[in-house]
Enzyme design. Structure first.
Site, PDB file in Angstrom:
ATOM      1  N   ASP A  35       0.847  -1.185   0.000  1.00 52.85           N
ATOM      2  CA  ASP A  35       0.000   0.000   0.000  1.00 52.85           C
ATOM      3  C   ASP A  35       0.891   1.246   0.000  1.00 52.85           C
ATOM      4  O   ASP A  35       2.109   1.142  -0.121  1.00 52.85           O
ATOM      5  CB  ASP A  35      -0.963  -0.019   1.191  1.00 52.85           C
ATOM      6  N   TYR A  36       0.308   2.409   0.162  1.00 57.16           N
ATOM      7  CA  TYR A  36       1.068   3.663   0.098  1.00 57.16           C
ATOM      8  C   TYR A  36       2.162   3.772   1.157  1.00 57.16           C
ATOM      9  O   TYR A  36       3.111   4.526   1.003  1.00 57.16           O
ATOM     10  CB  TYR A  36       0.116   4.854   0.213  1.00 57.16           C
TER      11      TYR A  36
END
Length: 156
Positions: A35-36
């Site tokens: 994810d980010y």
């Protein structure tokens, strides 16, 4: 240090691998697995488990593409996953898999994703597959002979 969660009955049988019947598949966390924040997205673990299972079967002479050409598919009908510890971008790990049992038309697999030094467990899981006739869309009552022979080799 994070507290350990109690084991649930659904995945209690899954513990750190201790015998030699496990197939090992090495992975490295790439940016697209995360994810980010650089933490592995939960679905990436499931993708790695499927890759390990497909490679395990291939190592026994059962190529998934050949199964599809024969009109056979092995869809997942049940999946239980326990996330023990998250992985981060750049980490390496090993996905260990083994067929745990065949119960009628159900083929059960166990998984353990852990550090290369086996000191950290990231995920344990169980997956149940059934053999489906792709043309009819129905569960096959018998495994194709090549698949059955390979699975017997796995359980020896």
């Amino acid at each position: 240090m994070q507290p350990e969660l109690e084991s649930t009955k659904a995945i209690a049988k899954s513990s750190q691998p201790t015998d030699a019947k496990w197939f090992e598949y090495l992975i490295r966390v790439q940016p697209h697995h995360t994810d980010y924040s650089g933490t592995v997205w939960h679905g990436s673990y499931i993708i790695w488990m499927e890759e390990a299972r497909v490679e395990c079967l291939r190592s026994l002479g059962v190529n998934f593409a050949d199964l599809v050409a024969l009109g056979c598919d092995l869809p997942v009908v049940e999946l239980t996953v326990r996330y023990h510890r998250s992985m981060q971008m750049g980490m390496e790990a090993v996905v260990k898999t083994r067929m745990s049992s065949i119960e009628g038309v159900r083929i059960n697999w166990d998984y353990c994703i852990q550090s290369l030094d086996e000191q950290e467990i990231y995920v344990t899981a169980q997956v149940t597959l059934v053999t489906v006739d792709r043309e009819k869309g129905k569960i096959m009552r018998q495994l194709p002979p090549s698949v059955k022979d390979a699975l017997i080799r796995l359980s020896v």
